[in-house]
Design an enzyme around this catalytic site. Structure first.
Site, mmCIF file in Angstrom:
data_model
loop_
_atom_site.group_PDB
_atom_site.id
_atom_site.type_symbol
_atom_site.label_atom_id
_atom_site.label_comp_id
_atom_site.label_asym_id
_atom_site.label_seq_id
_atom_site.Cartn_x
_atom_site.Cartn_y
_atom_site.Cartn_z
ATOM 1 N N HIS A 112 14.911 -29.605 4.164
ATOM 2 C CA HIS A 112 16.200 -29.528 3.488
ATOM 3 C C HIS A 112 17.053 -28.377 4.010
ATOM 4 O O HIS A 112 17.915 -27.871 3.291
ATOM 5 C CB HIS A 112 15.990 -29.402 1.974
ATOM 6 N N TRP A 130 -12.771 5.960 -16.901
ATOM 7 C CA TRP A 130 -11.862 5.013 -17.546
ATOM 8 C C TRP A 130 -12.721 3.814 -17.918
ATOM 9 O O TRP A 130 -13.287 3.154 -17.060
ATOM 10 C CB TRP A 130 -10.741 4.604 -16.596
ATOM 11 N N LYS A 178 12.257 4.280 -4.474
ATOM 12 C CA LYS A 178 11.084 3.783 -5.178
ATOM 13 C C LYS A 178 11.446 3.187 -6.538
ATOM 14 O O LYS A 178 10.947 2.157 -6.938
ATOM 15 C CB LYS A 178 10.071 4.920 -5.360
ATOM 16 N N ARG A 218 -5.544 10.633 -12.957
ATOM 17 C CA ARG A 218 -5.993 9.269 -12.722
ATOM 18 C C ARG A 218 -6.181 8.503 -14.030
ATOM 19 O O ARG A 218 -6.270 7.282 -14.022
ATOM 20 C CB ARG A 218 -7.316 9.286 -11.939
ATOM 21 N N CYS A 224 -11.186 6.253 -12.801
ATOM 22 C CA CYS A 224 -12.331 7.152 -12.817
ATOM 23 C C CYS A 224 -12.258 8.140 -11.662
ATOM 24 O O CYS A 224 -11.641 7.887 -10.634
ATOM 25 C CB CYS A 224 -13.622 6.350 -12.700
ATOM 26 N N GLU A 230 7.618 -12.905 -1.082
ATOM 27 C CA GLU A 230 7.170 -11.516 -1.003
ATOM 28 C C GLU A 230 6.881 -11.100 0.431
ATOM 29 O O GLU A 230 7.208 -9.977 0.849
ATOM 30 C CB GLU A 230 5.919 -11.332 -1.882
ATOM 31 N N LYS A 262 8.793 -8.034 2.220
ATOM 32 C CA LYS A 262 8.088 -6.882 2.792
ATOM 33 C C LYS A 262 8.487 -6.672 4.251
ATOM 34 O O LYS A 262 8.685 -5.530 4.692
ATOM 35 C CB LYS A 262 6.571 -7.100 2.701
ATOM 36 N N GLU A 303 11.966 -5.204 4.295
ATOM 37 C CA GLU A 303 11.992 -3.827 3.791
ATOM 38 C C GLU A 303 11.508 -2.826 4.839
ATOM 39 O O GLU A 303 12.095 -1.751 5.001
ATOM 40 C CB GLU A 303 11.081 -3.701 2.558
ATOM 41 N N ASN A 325 -17.506 4.940 -9.664
ATOM 42 C CA ASN A 325 -16.184 4.337 -9.816
ATOM 43 C C ASN A 325 -16.277 2.880 -9.406
ATOM 44 O O ASN A 325 -16.982 2.549 -8.447
ATOM 45 C CB ASN A 325 -15.147 5.017 -8.917
ATOM 46 N N GLY A 326 -15.523 2.008 -10.067
ATOM 47 C CA GLY A 326 -15.483 0.609 -9.656
ATOM 48 C C GLY A 326 -16.273 -0.288 -10.583
ATOM 49 O O GLY A 326 -16.578 0.062 -11.728
#
Length: 608
Positions: free
Chosen positions: A503, A74, A603, A27, A2, A480, A484, A487, A98-99
């Site tokens: 282990h 949306w 990307k 959007r 939205c 992850e 990160k 990266e 929005n939201g």
């Protein structure tokens, strides 16, 4: 997603509103509308579909005035329709939003009990009724908004226009972005600088919890405690509007903070909070009740989203999942039977290894599903069914909001499979849907730990190695977190299942090794704490990421504790992703690396 625009101008406002809304078309939206003050009276025009439909409506039924608000919607609560399109009105109030207002059912029951007539299916309309009821009691518009805002739960941005108030516009943000534009004798509101770019390049971005009272002479901004505050004015380049960082130093920081909003938009596509059920578009292409397994393949962070999904599908749908990294899967000659379901996850929808794996499965007769952020992408076009994430453009190379939106889609899909297979009851579905619906608001709360994370990131920037531990769905998050950190900061980091500590990885532990333990207080918390004690006994520098109950039960083993809100189990991987993103981000900032474009990375990996 939205989009919001508001104008206190000196010339006819309707064409300016539609021009600004065109800037927000990227959007995504399915209806649009504007409201203006015509001789002090509220006038409104709305249309389903593209903006050209709204423009045609305005051409045949003009709305006048120099002040107004506009919106591209949306659909979340209620399908795309003129009735559900914004702005929504009640008495002397018009509002765009929005939201998601999480407690709208409770609020709707209250206002209808007091005589209000609800005309839409949305969660937004109730906000207008709440404010209007206070105006009827004699409160001023500013005072009425001040009373109503704390009653709204969730993540949202709002803009209000009031009948009889030609020099007043009020905006508020909690989780969803909102910016104030400064003109010469004019003032503006917008979802971002793109919406404001036709009118001004002088922008003030509201902070979390801020609300703003605009007149043509300026703006007064108050924080969540209603104290008057000053926010900096920034210069925004019109020519680079699509690449605007807002008031953030890096795109990654902006995208981390966009997560409450984009998670709300993504979840609204896959769950029906009003009816407490899952509603997965396109899922009719797959009969989960007839499947013996799901094949999932992806690369990088998308693969880790799939690894979390394995836990969800196997727990909530009792459906075995075979998952592999796409670069391995494509060469393993994995047996794929005709009619099996293969699911591929990619932010860009162009990842070469993932696309090759998809084609292999398709050649062998599998039904192909894709979780992608770009519906026009190659992977989307070559799939039988597309489960789109509504993350919006992600500029930072290290995925943040795309990852959590992938998780939101995969969680919804797992619940849909569970219902279809008869594993989940209607009551269980209701509880789990409510848990997913709480995620945007929980994400807002989780982002509040950023100050404490920034403090612990400084010493982390001086180490050469780090270890991340987790159990269950927190194991993929450990992977992850390590990814990160590697990266962004180029610090060597490894993620392990906490039960694997003895282990091998325990040999790495010494007084210089930071160990991040991801452990909400859940059914396996005590097991993880035992592993944490093993690290503490060897002098490891523990950073515990948990909730308040987990912190209280942890003893004194952790040197630092990041405390998150209590979250439902299914929501934990999404909410706990936020602090591990912020840890990597702030560490990289202290180290001076290129956060948005780390060395050697792209990307979208479109070559093998």
């Amino acid at each position: 997603m939205c989009g919001i625009v508001g104008i206190l101008g000196n010339i006819e406002v309707a064409p300016r509103l539609t021009d600004a809304l065109k800037r927000l078309e990227y959007r995504g939206y399915d209806s649009a509308g504007i409201a203006t003050l015509e001789n002090g009276k509220l006038a409104r025009s709305r249309a389903e579909g593209k903006l050209r439909n709204l423009e045609a409506r305005i051409a045949s039924h003009p709305v006048g005035g120099a002040a107004g608000i506009g919106h591209t919607r949306w659909a979340t609560h209620g399908g795309p329709s003129v009735i559900n399109a914004h702005p929504h009105m009640a008495g002397r109030v018009a509002v765009v939003h929005n939201g998601i207002i999480e407690n709208y059912l409770e609020l709707r029951a209250e206002v209808t009990a007091n005589g209000a007539v609800i005309t839409s299916e949305t969660d937004t309309e109730v906000v207008a009724h709440l404010v209007n009821a206070l105006l009827d009691k004699g409160l001023s518009p500013v005072d009425a908004v001040e009373v109503v805002l704390p009653r709204l739960h969730g993540a949202f941005a709002l803009a209000f226009l009031f009948e009889g108030e030609e020099d007043l516009l009020i905006g508020a943000r909690k989780g969803s972005p909102l910016a104030v534009g400064h003109g010469e004798g004019e003032m503006f509101l917008g979802s971002d600088a793109i919406a404001l770019s036709p009118f001004t390049d002088r922008v003030t971005y509201l902070d979390e919890g801020d609300w703003a009272v605009l007149t043509r002479s300026g703006v007064t901004i108050r924080d969540s405690n209603n104290a008057v505050v000053s926010r900096p004015e920034a210069k925004s380049s019109v020519t680079a509007a699509l690449m605007d960082k807002g008031n953030y130093r890096h795109f990654m920081a902006k995208e981390i903070h966009e997560q409450p909003e984009v998670l709300g938009h993504t979840l609204s596509r896959y769950i029906d909070l009003g009816n407490s059920r899952v509603k997965v578009p396109g899922a009719e292409a797959v009969d989960f009740s007839k499947l013996n397994r799901i094949i999932i393949s992806a690369c990088g962070t998308a693969y880790l989203a799939g690894l979390v999904a394995k836990y969800w599908f196997e727990k909530y749908a009792r459906l075995p999942v075979e998952i592999d990294i796409a670069s391995e899967f494509r060469y393993r000659e994995t047996p794929v039977a005709n009619g099996e379901f293969a699911l591929f996850i990619s932010q860009s929808g162009e990842t070469a290894d993932t696309l090759a794996s998809l084609r292999y499965c398709k050649e062998n007769g599998a039904t192909i599903g894709a979780v992608v952020n770009v519906p026009e992408s190659t992977i989307a076009r070559e799939s039988d069914v597309v489960f789109q994430t509504i993350a919006g453009p992600e500029i930072g190379v290290a995925s943040t909001k795309a990852f959590t939106c992938q998780l939101a889609v995969l969680a919804s899909l797992a619940l849909h499979a569970g219902r279809q297979r008869g594993v989940l009851s209607e009551a269980q579905e209701k509880d789990l849907v409510a848990a997913l619906g709480s995620i945007p608001g929980l994400a807002v709360q989780a982002l509040k730990c950023e100050t404490s994370i920034e403090a612990l990131a400084l010493p982390l920037s001086r180490v050469s190695d780090a270890l991340y531990l987790g159990r269950g769905t927190n194991f993929p998050l450990a992977l992850e977190g390590a990814l990160k950190l590697k990266e962004l900061s180029y610090i060597h980091a490894e993620g392990y299942a906490a039960g694997e500590l003895k282990h091998g990885p325990i040999a790495l532990i010494d007084e210089n090794m930071p160990v991040f333990v991801i452990a909400p207080h859940d059914s396996i918390y005590e097991k993880t704490v035992s592993n944490m004690q093993e690290v503490a006994a060897r002098g490891g520098r523990i950073v515990l990421i948990t909730d308040q109950k987990g912190a209280d039960a942890s003893g004194n083993a952790a040197q630092n504790t990041v405390i998150l809100p209590n979250v439902p189990e299914i929501a934990a991987p999404i909410i706990y992703a936020l602090p591990i993103q912020m840890i990597a981000y702030h560490t990289a900032v202290f180290m001076g690396t290129d956060v948005d474009q780390p060395r050697n990375l792209a990307k979208s990996v479109t070559v093998e």
